[in-house]
Design a protein around this motif. Sequence first.
Motif, PDB file in Angstrom:
ATOM      1  N   LEU A 175       0.859  -1.129  -0.091  1.00  0.00           N
ATOM      2  CA  LEU A 175      -0.005  -0.049   0.006  1.00  0.00           C
ATOM      3  C   LEU A 175       0.923   1.279   0.021  1.00  0.00           C
ATOM      4  N   THR A 176       0.810   2.111  -1.002  1.00  0.00           N
ATOM      5  CA  THR A 176       1.544   3.430  -1.181  1.00  0.00           C
ATOM      6  C   THR A 176       0.658   4.467  -1.668  1.00  0.00           C
ATOM      7  N   TRP A 177       1.107   5.593  -1.620  1.00  0.00           N
ATOM      8  CA  TRP A 177       0.267   6.767  -2.060  1.00  0.00           C
ATOM      9  C   TRP A 177       0.321   6.895  -3.578  1.00  0.00           C
ATOM     10  N   GLU A 178       1.251   5.968  -4.244  1.00  0.00           N
ATOM     11  CA  GLU A 178       1.483   6.078  -5.846  1.00  0.00           C
ATOM     12  C   GLU A 178       0.010   5.320  -6.271  1.00  0.00           C
ATOM     13  N   MET A 179      -0.620   4.510  -5.392  1.00  0.00           N
ATOM     14  CA  MET A 179      -1.810   3.678  -5.571  1.00  0.00           C
ATOM     15  C   MET A 179      -3.057   4.537  -5.732  1.00  0.00           C
ATOM     16  N   HIS A 180      -3.012   5.510  -4.837  1.00  0.00           N
ATOM     17  CA  HIS A 180      -3.990   6.730  -4.603  1.00  0.00           C
ATOM     18  C   HIS A 180      -3.918   7.307  -6.069  1.00  0.00           C
ATOM     19  N   TRP A 181      -2.612   7.909  -6.275  1.00  0.00           N
ATOM     20  CA  TRP A 181      -2.712   8.572  -7.536  1.00  0.00           C
ATOM     21  C   TRP A 181      -2.975   8.048  -8.781  1.00  0.00           C
ATOM     22  N   ALA A 182      -2.837   6.582  -9.011  1.00  0.00           N
ATOM     23  CA  ALA A 182      -3.358   5.861  -9.954  1.00  0.00           C
ATOM     24  C   ALA A 182      -4.833   5.965 -10.116  1.00  0.00           C
ATOM     25  N   VAL A 183      -5.558   5.997  -8.967  1.00  0.00           N
ATOM     26  CA  VAL A 183      -6.946   5.790  -8.886  1.00  0.00           C
ATOM     27  C   VAL A 183      -7.528   7.389  -9.211  1.00  0.00           C
ATOM     28  N   LEU A 184      -6.598   8.549  -8.844  1.00  0.00           N
ATOM     29  CA  LEU A 184      -6.961   9.688  -9.390  1.00  0.00           C
ATOM     30  C   LEU A 184      -6.551   9.995 -10.819  1.00  0.00           C
ATOM     31  N   ALA A 185      -5.899   9.413 -11.263  1.00  0.00           N
ATOM     32  CA  ALA A 185      -5.466   9.323 -12.776  1.00  0.00           C
ATOM     33  C   ALA A 185      -6.581   8.580 -13.588  1.00  0.00           C
ATOM     34  N   ILE A 186      -6.989   7.377 -13.047  1.00  0.00           N
ATOM     35  CA  ILE A 186      -8.308   6.806 -13.726  1.00  0.00           C
ATOM     36  C   ILE A 186      -9.564   7.956 -13.653  1.00  0.00           C
ATOM     37  N   PHE A 187      -9.623   8.615 -12.491  1.00  0.00           N
ATOM     38  CA  PHE A 187     -10.925   9.634 -12.653  1.00  0.00           C
ATOM     39  C   PHE A 187     -10.857  10.527 -13.573  1.00  0.00           C
ATOM     40  N   LEU A 188      -9.451  10.895 -13.775  1.00  0.00           N
ATOM     41  CA  LEU A 188      -9.252  12.417 -14.594  1.00  0.00           C
ATOM     42  C   LEU A 188      -9.414  11.851 -15.958  1.00  0.00           C
ATOM     43  N   LYS A 189      -8.992  10.652 -16.201  1.00  0.00           N
ATOM     44  CA  LYS A 189      -9.404  10.212 -17.476  1.00  0.00           C
ATOM     45  C   LYS A 189     -10.799   9.810 -17.785  1.00  0.00           C
ATOM     46  N   ALA A 190     -11.700   9.269 -16.695  1.00  0.00           N
ATOM     47  CA  ALA A 190     -12.994   9.165 -16.655  1.00  0.00           C
ATOM     48  C   ALA A 190     -13.714  10.585 -16.787  1.00  0.00           C
ATOM     49  N   ALA A 191     -13.222  11.481 -16.381  1.00  0.00           N
ATOM     50  CA  ALA A 191     -13.980  12.938 -16.614  1.00  0.00           C
ATOM     51  C   ALA A 191     -13.701  13.280 -17.925  1.00  0.00           C
ATOM     52  N   VAL A 192     -12.604  13.120 -18.748  1.00  0.00           N
ATOM     53  CA  VAL A 192     -12.108  13.497 -19.997  1.00  0.00           C
ATOM     54  C   VAL A 192     -13.495  12.765 -20.905  1.00  0.00           C
ATOM     55  N   VAL A 193     -13.414  11.546 -20.619  1.00  0.00           N
ATOM     56  CA  VAL A 193     -14.237  10.482 -21.554  1.00  0.00           C
ATOM     57  C   VAL A 193     -15.575  10.878 -21.416  1.00  0.00           C
ATOM     58  N   THR A 194     -16.151  11.215 -20.251  1.00  0.00           N
ATOM     59  CA  THR A 194     -17.350  11.517 -19.816  1.00  0.00           C
ATOM     60  C   THR A 194     -17.821  12.796 -20.669  1.00  0.00           C
ATOM     61  N   THR A 195     -17.038  13.603 -20.469  1.00  0.00           N
ATOM     62  CA  THR A 195     -17.301  15.095 -21.185  1.00  0.00           C
ATOM     63  C   THR A 195     -17.197  15.022 -22.631  1.00  0.00           C
ATOM     64  N   MET A 196     -16.453  14.147 -23.088  1.00  0.00           N
ATOM     65  CA  MET A 196     -16.458  13.811 -24.791  1.00  0.00           C
ATOM     66  C   MET A 196     -17.826  13.146 -24.948  1.00  0.00           C
ATOM     67  N   ALA A 197     -18.213  12.166 -24.224  1.00  0.00           N
ATOM     68  CA  ALA A 197     -19.516  11.439 -24.430  1.00  0.00           C
ATOM     69  C   ALA A 197     -20.465  12.523 -24.362  1.00  0.00           C
ATOM     70  N   LEU A 198     -20.489  13.488 -23.609  1.00  0.00           N
ATOM     71  CA  LEU A 198     -21.669  14.653 -23.534  1.00  0.00           C
ATOM     72  C   LEU A 198     -21.730  15.256 -24.819  1.00  0.00           C
TER      73      LEU A 198
END
Length: 302
Positions: A175-198
């Motif tokens: 368990l490291t902070w990097e794992m949380h940064w990976a989850v944040l990166a997943i959220f940011l990618k999802a935000a971009v894709v969701t807006t594109m889908a909009l």
Amino acid sequence: MNAVVIQSSGLGLKIARVWTLALATVTQLIRMKILFFLLLFCVLVVGAGFAFSVINPEQQLGLIKTVSLGTLQIFSLVIGIVSTALLLPKDMEDRTLYTILSKPVPRFEYLAGKLVGVLLLIGGGLLIMDLVLSAVIYTRQGMVMQDMMRALEFDGQATPETIERLKGIIARQGLTWEMHWAVLAIFLKAAVVTTMALVLACIASSTLFTIVVAFCAVIIGHGEHLLREFFFHPYLSGQTERLAALALAVVFPDLAQFDVVDGVVAGEAVPWAAVLDMAGIAAMYVCGYMTIAHLLFVEKEL
């Protein structure tokens, strides 16, 4: 002074309307049985945490992260695309859209409320999954450490150097902070894709068309470096190649810029600069796509 007060009051009212629409969107999506996916994820992570029987601690913890973070990416992208593709047609079918717009709610605020609602659901789901994954990895790394220590003692190899090396491997793969940064990166990618889908939802009259094109754009977005390498670089050069690459990145977001999961699974660190870059790129895409969606939605006949 009065002008400032009026402007602040107007801004507060706009934020309140967007927030109300966002909460209504979350409620609407929850009724679409989204929570069952969260339950499935929790079962999958717990099963992955205790099902893999691998001697190498790096493989054991790495498999848990690979399966879990991969599932997080699928969850966020599928929910972002499908939810956005379904919301506008469903609101039109239920006449909810006309009821909302008949009140003093501008179309931009309606779109913003829908987008924020979808992102709230994705963010909340990712947060719950992150907590479950963290608990499983923290528990599992302690069990792995105990198992490996017993194996070293049984083989007579429990030297201070070996123990320190083992602790370093587990600390890097656990368990490291990097794992949380990976989850944040997943959220940011999802935000971009969701807006594109909009944007696509504002253009298309078919839900299926929005979903199919959005998923195709996701595939292209993950493989833009291959397109540049095999199609742009051999035939274009200099300024022409850069302009073509820029045009491609504008039409299809370069999603590879958010891919830090493989590095995190390998135990690599995620610098603050990389996190800030991803946040800035995501904000740029979201603002750009939101502007385009608003321009299209204003001209859309309802």
